[in-house]
Structures are given as structure tokens and as C-alpha cells.
Design an enzyme around this catalytic site. Structure first.
Site, PDB file in Angstrom:
ATOM      1  N   ASN A 107       0.729  -1.108   0.020  1.00 20.10           N
ATOM      2  CA  ASN A 107      -0.111  -0.068  -0.067  1.00 20.10           C
ATOM      3  C   ASN A 107       0.945   1.099  -0.048  1.00 20.10           C
ATOM      4  O   ASN A 107       0.432   2.369   0.246  1.00 20.10           O
ATOM      5  CB  ASN A 107      -0.894  -0.101   1.210  1.00 20.10           C
ATOM      6  CG  ASN A 107      -2.018  -1.228   0.999  1.00 20.10           C
ATOM      7  OD1 ASN A 107      -2.000  -1.959   2.076  1.00 20.10           O
ATOM      8  ND2 ASN A 107      -2.723  -1.138   0.180  1.00 20.10           N
ATOM      9  N   ARG A 175     -11.569   1.390  -0.967  1.00 17.60           N
ATOM     10  CA  ARG A 175     -10.358   2.165  -0.668  1.00 17.60           C
ATOM     11  C   ARG A 175      -9.831   3.113  -1.472  1.00 17.60           C
ATOM     12  O   ARG A 175      -9.721   4.165  -1.237  1.00 17.60           O
ATOM     13  CB  ARG A 175      -9.204   1.298  -0.184  1.00 17.60           C
ATOM     14  CG  ARG A 175      -9.360   0.288   0.803  1.00 17.60           C
ATOM     15  CD  ARG A 175      -9.615   0.842   2.187  1.00 17.60           C
ATOM     16  NE  ARG A 175      -9.773  -0.003   3.320  1.00 17.60           N
ATOM     17  CZ  ARG A 175      -8.546  -0.389   4.107  1.00 17.60           C
ATOM     18  NH1 ARG A 175      -7.406   0.015   3.867  1.00 17.60           N
ATOM     19  NH2 ARG A 175      -8.987  -1.191   4.867  1.00 17.60           N
ATOM     20  N   HIS A 204      -9.293  -4.700  -0.873  1.00 18.40           N
ATOM     21  CA  HIS A 204      -8.343  -4.235  -1.834  1.00 18.40           C
ATOM     22  C   HIS A 204      -8.086  -5.161  -2.997  1.00 18.40           C
ATOM     23  O   HIS A 204      -8.341  -6.493  -2.983  1.00 18.40           O
ATOM     24  CB  HIS A 204      -6.873  -4.331  -1.146  1.00 18.40           C
ATOM     25  CG  HIS A 204      -6.528  -3.197  -0.444  1.00 18.40           C
ATOM     26  ND1 HIS A 204      -5.724  -3.231   0.920  1.00 18.40           N
ATOM     27  CD2 HIS A 204      -6.778  -1.886  -0.528  1.00 18.40           C
ATOM     28  CE1 HIS A 204      -5.663  -2.029   1.387  1.00 18.40           C
ATOM     29  NE2 HIS A 204      -6.152  -1.194   0.619  1.00 18.40           N
ATOM     30  N   CYS A 300       0.303  -8.360   0.361  1.00 14.61           N
ATOM     31  CA  CYS A 300       0.184  -7.367   0.995  1.00 14.61           C
ATOM     32  C   CYS A 300       1.469  -6.719   1.643  1.00 14.61           C
ATOM     33  O   CYS A 300       1.840  -5.589   1.888  1.00 14.61           O
ATOM     34  CB  CYS A 300      -0.728  -7.342   2.160  1.00 14.61           C
ATOM     35  SG  CYS A 300      -2.518  -7.712   1.645  1.00 14.61           S
TER      36      CYS A 300
HETATM   37  N1  ARG Z   1      -5.026  -3.296   7.963  1.00 11.82           N
HETATM   38  C1  ARG Z   1      -4.645  -3.098   6.659  1.00 11.82           C
HETATM   39  C2  ARG Z   1      -5.705  -2.126   5.930  1.00 11.82           C
HETATM   40  O1  ARG Z   1      -6.995  -2.657   6.173  1.00 11.82           O
HETATM   41  C3  ARG Z   1      -4.376  -4.344   5.563  1.00 11.82           C
HETATM   42  C4  ARG Z   1      -3.883  -3.819   4.382  1.00 11.82           C
HETATM   43  C5  ARG Z   1      -3.528  -5.058   3.528  1.00 11.82           C
HETATM   44  N2  ARG Z   1      -2.730  -4.616   2.315  1.00 11.82           N
HETATM   45  C6  ARG Z   1      -3.104  -5.053   0.946  1.00 11.82           C
HETATM   46  N3  ARG Z   1      -2.598  -4.655   0.190  1.00 11.82           N
HETATM   47  N4  ARG Z   1      -4.363  -5.639   0.906  1.00 11.82           N
HETATM   48  O2  ARG Z   1      -5.364  -1.237   5.250  1.00 11.82           O
END
Ligand code: ARG
Length: 739
Positions: A107, A175, A204, A300
């Protein structure tokens, strides 16, 4: 790694063995031997020194606050780190206190070549990571692009390059904002394919979607809306799509790191491992359960920082945006909610650019909304629904309606605009022209006349060669009455907005319908009744006959049956063989209606039978006697039919349409098909009262979204009897207090 090198040797050395490798396997194995490439692949990771589940920003974190073990997390992370280091170079960014999710480096941003689009986190909980990632990118020679404030985008968590570099898959819905996608296309000069996520467990893109080498795709289709699934299927051929099932999906099998032919993930079912092995991939499982508690796994925890640019490819983005203006009692009527929900439900996204709230109860509000959609197709769908709601394009954005000619009689151009019940205007030669014959489910045909352009709603079958038809959704607006809560409450038909009425409201409805009928009659207006045979069976015949006799009905629409059973009652005292006075079946009574049909057939028409004195009462008698026109539409189940029944349905439809012209109110009495037929030809603004004992029928008819229709769930015979009683009470309309 080893195995694949071996297989390569086999392929090269033995013609015989080569044949047992499918072409796919062959292709999958090639890059693995180009060792120098492998060694150039780099990932960015962040050690879990400060990792914890500190807050809840996705469903996985729920119930897991401080439930993950730091020690186990460190151990799992190190194992992943170790595996990746065997196949690539792993860079590390310094973990920072207070940003526990920084371990999820996917991210950090989205990279292509030496350009990176920095993430703009949706949740404030993660926004603190942005400066640390920015610093790392700058120190490592990347050009950092930053999105406008309030335009969330969560980097490689939500944007995944096709492993061949042909395009970028970009997710939105939770997101990342759809409006960020055009920036990605512009800054990275690549085609962006927008996919809408619909399951909040897969918030995501990288939680449910993983492009693999050689054009393979590992993904979980139910996480996407149907439009996105179609897009995926258009780009990735079926033999390259590896769709997984929910048990694998919730183990984050799609959250995998793919380096050439190896696929590293938390866990995979035997079936999935087989499936991947069959096409040349090797699955390496490494438990990441501590990170699952935060909603992340292998992919992730990594960010691939070497993504080569394919120079020959260029930007292309199908995201479209339009600015619309909504006006009216946006809050009172719930219009703003409906409009915004509709945009999202159809796969678009919106931004309210400004909203001016009407200050007085009677003043209207206006909103300017920017609507974005992943493609022109989706945009059209959204716009046509917004037009139905009464949304109009901004004046400076006004364009003429698009027209296309009819080239085959009775067939519209593909993209024709489907009309609704609402008054509609189309923009032709820079001016708005009102559409005539407004009805739903038609096309808008444009013809030239001596005094300009004429726009008319027409049924498809009536379209003629040479006419122009409105296509697309541009230059069309519908006019909705701007009724405020206040106005609606003072209108006599106000109860109508409430939809279906239950038994206890019947009397109230009857009172208001009676009032309305009297008013229309005294003003020389028009009321049309559609009625089914149930009116007769339930004893309502005499009441309907009275309404006709007293001048409350200006046209009657029905089928063969109502006329047959009404005449049966007039001539023989039974309805479907049941004695209407005593309520019991008469021996041999089931033959009555055929005798009746036969008699009328002998006379040639209902009118002639009345003239001959064969029938002296009833609904049909009153129609003939009082010159109230009627139309009987035939159906497959009709006995006879009566000579008056029109068995050519197209003719029957136009007879109906002719008779409802100018109606102010339509009473729909227990006839589902005739009533729905009539509903379809009626424009908004006509008061419709639908009475049926079956709530489903009532709901269907009163659910047109127009304020003027109401449903009453009750016995139609009872309704009619109450109605005539009420009318009898009204000596003059002015004795009834206006509500
Ligand atoms: N707790 C993080 C969130 O909700 C987890 C991120 C996971 N990252 C990903 N690329 N799916 O943002």
C-alpha cells in the site's frame, strides 16, 4: 526453481519429452531460466517491529484488536522474507512507531519504471505512513506523483500490473476512488482497466485478484460486480483464468507473490495447488495467519519495486466523468439519496461538487454532482437512470440529443433511449422540445413538421423508416414535479404517495377517491376504469354499473371475461355459475356463460343485444346505454369470444391507448394484466388507483415511483360498495372539507 530448470533441460534435449509438456507449461518455464532477470526483481518489505491490530478498518480486524502475537508475526514475516530472498532482492524500509500497518508495503504506492504514484490512504489510521513511504521512494530515485487531496488511492494494494505489462488492473469501491484511475493512466502512461470490488472482505484488489506470469490470472470472481467480471473475461481467455472458491479466497490465496513460476501464499487447497501446477506454477505455502488478522497476507507484505515499462504501450483510460445538476426537494423527497445510491449501485462513483440547500420548506435545493463511471456503457446506464429521476445536465454542458435514423420499419437503432412515464424533453437544434404521447418503454421519434421538430414516444413496432430516433443519453431531461413535503401534504391525493394501503385505510382511500371522482365528473373530466371479472364474481357489478350510470366513468377497459360474466349475471342471475343473490352454485351453472356468449354472438354485438332488449342491466348494459366506450382485449383463455372482444392484441393495445387519452384518473379493479397494460401506456401525472386482493399486484402497479399512484389491498366488491355509498353521501363536492 531447480525442478523447472530441469524441465527446461528436458525440453531442449529430448524431442520426445518435449511433447508431454503443454505449450502453456513450456511458456511458463522459459522465464525461469533467464536467471539474470530473476535476480533483478526487487521487493520492498517492512519488518513487523511495530505491527499490531490497533484499530478496525476492514472486516478481518474486527474482534482481533491486540489479538495477534508479535513473536509469531515476526517469525512468519521472516519466513516469507527468507523465501523471497531466494528468488529476488528484498529492500527494507524502516518500520515506524504508531503506524502498525506499515508492514503492508503493497500500500505504499504504485510503481512503474521510475515513477511512483504515492498512496493516499482512505482511513486516517494509515495516512501517517504516507511521508515515510514518500521518503523511501525519493531516496531510491523514484519520481513521486501525488494525487489531489481527498482522492484516495491505496497503491499496489488496489492496482496490479498485468505481469506482461500490457495494462493495469485498478480496483475501486472500498479504498481507492474511481476518479484516481485517470491519474494513474496519465502518470504511468498505461491502459487502466477499472474493476469494482463489492465484497468488503476483499476490500483491496490484491485480496482477490492476482495476475500471474504468462497471462494467467488467479482470482475470486464473486468479489467483483458483473460488469467487472465481464471485463476480466474479455481480457483474459478462459484457459488463463484460474477462478478460486471461497475457502481458498478467505485464506488469502489470491494475495500471492508471483516470481516467475513460483507463487508464494499463505495457504492453498490441494485442488488449487494442482490447478496451478498443471499450468507450470509451483506453490510455496508459508503461514501468515498473524497478518490475516489485519486483513493482509503475502502480497500485502511486499511491494514489487521493479516493474519494467513497455515503451510501445500508452495511456488509455475508459473512466468517464460528467457533471450533472440535480434540482428539487432533494432532501424532502429523498431524491439525493436515491441519485447517489443509484450511481454507486451501477458501478459508478460520485463527488458532490456543491450543494445549495433550500432554506425554506418550499424552496428547492440544487446539487452539482460529478459522476464517474468505468466505461461509457456504465455511464450511459447511470445517466439514463438519473434522467428518469429528473437530473439534468449542467447548462454549459448542454448538447443536442443524438439522433439515428430508423432503417428497418419497427426496429430502433441499438442504442435508443427507452422512454419513461415522466414528462420528457429533448434538445434539438439548441432548444428543448417536449415529447408528445409520453409513455414508458417506447422510443422517442423525431419528425420535422412545418413548425419545427416534433418529438413523440412511439412503440418500437410503430417506428417508420425515415424517422430519427433519440439514442444515447445526451440532450434528454425529464421534468419531475418539484413537490415539497408541504405541498404533497396539502394535495387531496396526498395519501397516494404512501403506496399500498392496508385494510384499515380502505375507508379513507374510498372517501378520497369518491371526492376525486365527483370533482372530475363535475368538471367534465375523464375517468377510465379497467376491470377484471372478479368485479362481477365479488358482487361489485351493480356498483360499477351505478358508477357508469351516474356519469363517473368515461371509458371501460377489460377483457372478454368481465363482459361475459356481467352479461351472464344480467341474463341469468349467475356469475361463473354461482347464484349472485344466494351465493351458491346453480346446477349446470357452469354452462351459463357459454349460453350467454352464444346469444350475444347471435345478435352480432353487445350493443345489438342491448338494443334487442336481451339484457336490461349490468356493467355492459350501462356502457351501451350511456354511450361509454369500452374495449375488450382478448386472451388465449377466452371462451367464445364475444363478437366485441378484440383478439388482435396489437389492435387492442391501440384501442386502449386511444381510450385512456386525456384521462385524469384510472381505477384499476382486480385485473392484473389489463391494469399493467394500462399502466405501461400511461404517463406520470394521471392518478391511478389499483384495487386488488393480491398485494403483489397492487405493489407492482403502485410502485411506479410516481406520487399519483396508490394501491388498495382489499376485496374489490367491497371497495365498490363503499365507494358508491360514499358518493351517495356527497350531495355536492363542496360539502366535503378539503383535507
Ligand atoms: N490493515 C490493513 C488495511 O486494512 C491491511 C492492508 C492489506 N494490504 C493489502 N494490500 N491488501 O489497510
Amino acid at each position: 526453481m531447480h525442478r523447472l530448470q530441469l524441465s527446461k533441460v528436458n525440453v531442449v534435449n529430448s524431442q520426445g519429452l518435449a511433447k508431454i509438456y503443454t505449450l502453456q507449461r513450456l511458456i511458463a518455464s522459459i522465464p525461469s531460466v533467464i536467471l539474470f532477470m530473476t535476480s533483478q526483481i526487487r521487493f520492498l518489505m517492512c519488518a513487523p517491529d511495530h505491527y499490531d491490530v490497533d484499530y478496525v478498518i476492514n472486516p478481518w480486524m474486527e474482534g482481533n484488536i491486540h489479538k495477534s502475537s508479535r513473536d509469531r508475526a515476526v517469525e512468519q514475516w521472516e519466513r516469507l522474507h527468507h523465501i523471497l530472498k531466494e528468488h529476488a532482492i528484498v529492500d527494507l524500509v524502516t518500520p515506524e512507531k504508531g503506524v502498525p500497518d506499515m508492514v503492508f508495503t503493497a500500500n505504499a504506492g504504485l510503481l512503474l519504471g521510475k515513477t511512483v504514484v504515492l498512496s493516499r490512504f482512505f482511513h486516517k489510521e494509515r495516512q501517517g505512513e504516507e511521508p515515510y513511504f514518500k521518503q523511501w521512494f525519493e531516496e531510491n530515485g523514484y519520481t513521486v506523483k501525488e494525487l489531489p487531496k481527498d482522492l484516495p488511492f491505496e497503491g499496489a494494494g488496489d492496482a496490479l500490473l498485468d505481469r506482461e505489462g500490457r495494462w493495469l488492473w485498478a480496483g475501486y469501491g472500498f479504498r481507492s476512488e474511481l476518479d484516481s484511475h485517470p491519474y494513474l493512466a496519465k502518470w504511468l502512461d498505461i491502459e487502466v482497466l477499472s474493476l469494482r470490488l463489492t465484497d468488503d472482505r476483499f476490500y483491496h484488489l490484491d485480496t482477490c485478484f492476482c495476475p500471474l506470469n504468462n497471462g494467467y490470472l488467479l482470482y475470486y470472481p464473486p468479489a467483483f460486480d458483473s460488469y467487472s467480471n465481464r471485463l476480466i473475461e474479455m481480457r483474459v481467455s478462459s484457459e488463463k483464468r484460474i477462478a478460486i472458491l471461497e475457502p481458498d479466497a478467505v485464506n488469502f490465496a489470491c494475495n500471492a507473490v508471483n516470481i516467475e513460476s513460483i507463487v508464494v501464499m499463505n495457504k492453498a487447497s490441494e485442488a488449487l495447488k494442482k490447478r496451478l501446477e498443471n499450468v507450470g506454477f509451483r506453490v510455496i505455502e508459508t503461514p501468515l495467519t498473524e497478518f490475516l488478522k489485519a486483513g493482509g497476507a503475502a502480497k500485502c507484505l511486499t511491494l514489487r519495486v521493479t516493474e519494467p515499462v513497455r515503451e510501445e504501450l500508452h495511456a488509455n483510460v475508459s473512466v468517464e466523468s460528467r457533471i450533472l445538476r440535480l434540482e428539487g426537494h432533494l432532501l424532502d423527497t429523498g431524491m439525493i439519496n436515491r441519485a447517489l445510491d443509484l450511481i454507486v449501485d451501477n458501478g459508478g462513483s460520485f463527488q458532490v461538487l456543491n450543494f445549495s440547500l433550500g432554506e425554506q420548506r418550499q424552496s428547492t435545493s440544487a446539487a452539482e454532482v460529478k459522476v464517474s463511471a468505468p466505461s461509457h456503457e456504465v455511464m450511459e446506464e447511470i445517466l439514463s437512470q438519473l434522467i428518469d429521476l429528473g437530473a439534468v445536465n449542467l447548462p454549459q454542458d448542454e448538447r443536442d440529443a443524438k439522433l439515428e435514423p430508423v432503417i428497418q420499419p419497427g426496429v430502433a437503432p441499438d442504442d435508443f433511449y427507452v422512454s419513461t412515464i415522466y414528462p420528457t424533453e429533448v434538445r434539438l437544434n439548441s432548444s428543448w422540445v417536449k415529447v408528445e404521447n409520453q409513455r414508458m418503454d417506447g422510443a422517442i421519434a423525431i419528425t420535422k413538421s412545418s413548425n419545427g421538430m416534433v418529438a413523440k414516444c412511439k412503440l418500437l413496432r410503430d417506428l417508420e423508416v425515415g424517422e430519427q430516433v433519440v439514442v444515447d443519453v445526451q440532450g434528454i431531461r425529464t421534468i419531475r414535479k418539484p413537490e415539497s413535503r408541504e405541498q404533497r401534504n396539502t394535495q387531496e391525493f396526498s395519501f397516494m404517495s404512501a403506496g399500498v394501503s392496508s385494510e384499515r385505510r380502505v375507508e379513507l382511500v374510498v372517501e378520497q377517491v369518491a371526492w376525486e371522482l365527483r370533482k372530475i365528473r363535475d368538471a367534465g373530466g375523464k375517468v377510465v376504469v379497467t376491470a377484471g371479472a372478479v368485479v362481477i364474481h365479488t358482487g361489485g357489478g351493480e356498483h360499477l354499473a351505478q358508477l357508469i350510470r351516474e356519469g363517473y366513468v368515461q371509458a371501460l377497459l377489460g377483457g372478454n371475461a368481465i363482459a361475459v360474466h356481467d352479461i351472464e349475471q344480467a341474463m341469468m342471475g349467475t356469475s361463473l355459475g354461482v347464484d349472485m343473490k344466494r351465493g351458491i352454485a346453480v346446477r349446470g351453472g357452469h354452462r351459463h356463460h357459454l349460453k350467454v356468449i352464444n346469444t350475444i354472438r347471435r345478435y352480432g354485438s353487445i350493443a345489438k343485444a342491448v338494443e334487442a332488449g336481451v339484457m336490461k342491466s349490468g356493467v355492459m348494459y350501462e356502457c351501451v346505454h350511456n354511450h361509454v366506450p369500452f374495449s375488450l382485449a382478448g386472451s388465449i383463455r377466452d371462451d367464445g369470444p364475444l363478437p366485441d372482444t378484440e383478439m388482435d392484441l396489437i389492435k387492442a393495445q391501440s384501442e386502449y391507448a386511444q381510450l385512456i387519452k386525456g384521462a385524469e384518473m384510472i381505477l384499476m379493479l382486480s385485473s392484473m394484466l389489463h391494469s399493467i397494460g394500462v399502466g405501461n401506456m400511461t404517463a406520470a401525472g394521471v392518478k391511478m388507483v389499483c384495487v386488488d386482493i393480491n398485494p403483489a399486484v397492487v405493489t407492482k402497479l403502485s410502485d411506479r415511483g410516481s406520487v399519483e399512484s396508490v394501491g388498495v389491498v382489499t376485496d374489490v366488491g367491497l371497495f365498490l360498495s363503499l365507494l358508491v355509498q360514499q358518493l351517495d353521501k356527497l350531495t355536492s363536492p363542496y360539502t366535503l372539507k378539503v383535507r
